[in-house]
Design a protein around this motif. Sequence first.
Motif, PDB file in Angstrom:
ATOM      1  N   ILE A 128      -4.277 -12.379  41.990  1.00  0.00           N
ATOM      2  CA  ILE A 128      -3.539 -11.168  41.452  1.00  0.00           C
ATOM      3  C   ILE A 128      -2.940 -11.577  40.023  1.00  0.00           C
ATOM      4  O   ILE A 128      -2.453 -12.131  39.743  1.00  0.00           O
ATOM      5  CB  ILE A 128      -2.644 -10.516  42.601  1.00  0.00           C
ATOM      6  CG1 ILE A 128      -3.325 -10.473  43.675  1.00  0.00           C
ATOM      7  CG2 ILE A 128      -2.286  -9.104  42.018  1.00  0.00           C
ATOM      8  CD1 ILE A 128      -2.493  -9.748  45.086  1.00  0.00           C
ATOM      9  N   MET A 181      -7.194  -7.812  41.538  1.00  0.00           N
ATOM     10  CA  MET A 181      -7.417  -8.703  42.429  1.00  0.00           C
ATOM     11  C   MET A 181      -8.857  -9.056  42.682  1.00  0.00           C
ATOM     12  O   MET A 181      -9.625  -8.216  42.712  1.00  0.00           O
ATOM     13  CB  MET A 181      -6.549  -8.085  43.823  1.00  0.00           C
ATOM     14  CG  MET A 181      -6.945  -9.435  45.099  1.00  0.00           C
ATOM     15  SD  MET A 181      -6.655  -8.534  46.680  1.00  0.00           S
ATOM     16  CE  MET A 181      -4.868  -8.135  46.466  1.00  0.00           C
ATOM     17  N   ASN A 188      -0.429 -15.690  42.295  1.00  0.00           N
ATOM     18  CA  ASN A 188       0.161 -14.790  41.294  1.00  0.00           C
ATOM     19  C   ASN A 188       1.445 -15.374  40.466  1.00  0.00           C
ATOM     20  O   ASN A 188       1.760 -16.369  40.824  1.00  0.00           O
ATOM     21  CB  ASN A 188       0.858 -13.339  41.975  1.00  0.00           C
ATOM     22  CG  ASN A 188       1.863 -13.870  43.012  1.00  0.00           C
ATOM     23  OD1 ASN A 188       1.587 -13.838  44.004  1.00  0.00           O
ATOM     24  ND2 ASN A 188       3.005 -13.723  42.429  1.00  0.00           N
TER      25      ASN A 188
END
Length: 733
Positions: A296, A340, A397
């Motif tokens: 992400i 994503m 992330n």
Amino acid sequence: MAGMKQGATYLLPENASVVLEKQRYLIDSRSERGSVLVSSADRRRMFLPGKQLDHLLRDGACVLENEHGEVVAAGIEDDSFRYLNQLSSEERKNVRFRAALCYAIHELVGQGLRLSEGILNKPQVRQDICKLAAMHFEGKIAISALRGGSMTRVFPLPKGRTLLKYYRLFEAEHFDPLALQGKHRWKGNRTSRLAPELRPLMTEASKAWLDKRKPPMAKAYQKLKLLLKAENMSRRGRGEAELALPSQASLRAHIDKHVSSIGQQIAREGERAAYNKRGPGSTDLRALMFGELVEIDECKLSILIPIKRPQQPEEGHSSHGTAPKGAEEVVTKRVHLLLMIDVATRMPLAWTLAEQPSADATLELLRMATRSKEREKVKHGCDQNPAPAVGIGKVRNDNGTGLRNREVKEAMAGLGIISVDTRSYHSSDRPFIERLFGTIESELISGLTGYTGNAAGALPGYDAVENAKLPLDALYQILTRYLVDVYSHTAHHGFGMDGRTPYQAMQRVLKEAGMVRPPSMRSRRIHLGGEVKATPTDEGIKACGLPYQSREFQRLRDLYPGKWTVCIDPDHIQAVTVQIEGYVGVIEADLTATYVASLTLAEFVEAMEERRRQAPQDAEVSEYQFVEALRAIEKLNATFEPKPTKGSSFSTFEELEERAQRVTSGIHLAPSTKLLDVIEPGGLMADDPVGALPVGRGLQPALEPEEHLEDETVTAPASASRLGRPDTKGLLK
């Protein structure tokens, strides 16, 4: 061909010893300063400075012996290539041609030919050499040199002197073809024309250029002038000649010779930036299952869009009914793309646009990844199938504000997702999502109106503010079509993809390795949905203007008075999860207004707002009017015209709850009491979900209540597609 250089350095065989003056010495170390020998008899050490050992080997004053006492030869360490593939294609052909000539001469020598320059110049001998060499060489050999024309496809036979030189060298190197390689690259004067005293000054001056402030080369050259001026003053005092000032190009060549390009980038841009641009990366397979590992990230798109600020009600106006009219500020801004992707297949799983990254945007991303995206496919007219609903095993992330916060971490922990926070500004930690951002920028965003360029001042002849006409909804639709129809079906040549498209890779992974199961609807509502505090009544419980009912409500309502917590999924409003303080169980309540069951929470709120705008005086929404409002919304979307919109492609749960409370205040949503299972003839397989209509009497009043029907057989307006009572007299027994 160049001969052996007088200052050549010898390559000594492994485990070799030096026999000097009938004494055996082991080689301890060798360097530019000299060689260290250790006597094998009394362990006495002897130092030979410089290249004295090489001179002794060249003159035959010492020999090399292996561990068995056999005399071995030392190779010459020079600039010669040791492998055929190190040569250029043209030089490889020349080496093969010379080796073929040497093989031919060797065969003639075996037949009794005496070698000399004169004999090798005889026509018959030269013809024999050409015939025998043709057996070892695929090119065309000419007996004499050609004049004029192209010489690239013909190899002329050299004269006897050159042939004899080739053969002697070939024989001395034990018939090694690489001994016949050319030495043309050694031609010319290789010595430096700069005085040795200038080198330390140039090294000191180069430090002014190797700075993170990234000064120009002129700054380092100016420092070199000052250093050289001080050095020349000192040399004049000693009676020595002054040093000449080298050119700026010589200073740059000095830096390039002593500092690598990566070292220069580290010195001028920092280690982190150099690692991002010149880092080695990774080529391992980081995931095997679909949904096992996702990445992400958020990126600010290089495009300006018009954004209309939400209008606040003026003081003195009621929050119900129509909003007061006033001036609205429209600004142009760049929006953020939250994306994503699945690492195993490179398949896009979820995407959303937001004016600023936030926890709500990230939760919307998680909800989209774990549900079906068939709604987006139909709404935006995609031709291909998007990624199905999938569970998430691990998320990588960075430290972005919208990704690393308490709400997102708690939601992922509740779903059993492993969260890995990678380093900021280290693209190699998330290489796949970073690469996709670059692809979207170059292939999609750069061709849209309002593109700002990838750097400040990149488009001096294009006014991005003046051309910022693309609204957010249209940008989201374009992005959806690109990710579903284009990117997912484009051949990917990354490591492990083998030229397959992400969609093909997903099908293969689903067949061979499987996928992570999506979370249950209860888990989605509790961890990814929104919470509403509501008080139950006899008719059930109301959340965001929607009525829900459960058989357990009547029993628990008296035992646990007060407000209950209602968890609702904005994407699936057919049911909610109710949690009661002090009660160990969890209650599932179903939606009683079944005619809105196919909508999302955002679509329901938009339909209610549309109904309020059309007839704000009505206090009750009929089923027929509600369907008409939905059709009006669909018609409005179908005839979409670019106009300013809000700053994100989704609505937060708090916004939806506030809007729902505002538009449903005082409205009673009566549950449907008629069977909605009759449709028009031939419309059984229609795509329109609003197709089940009641039959005969019992219809709600028309939109114009003051007009009364004179006859029961008069049908509803044609636009409503209503059916009358079917004529079945005499047909049924």
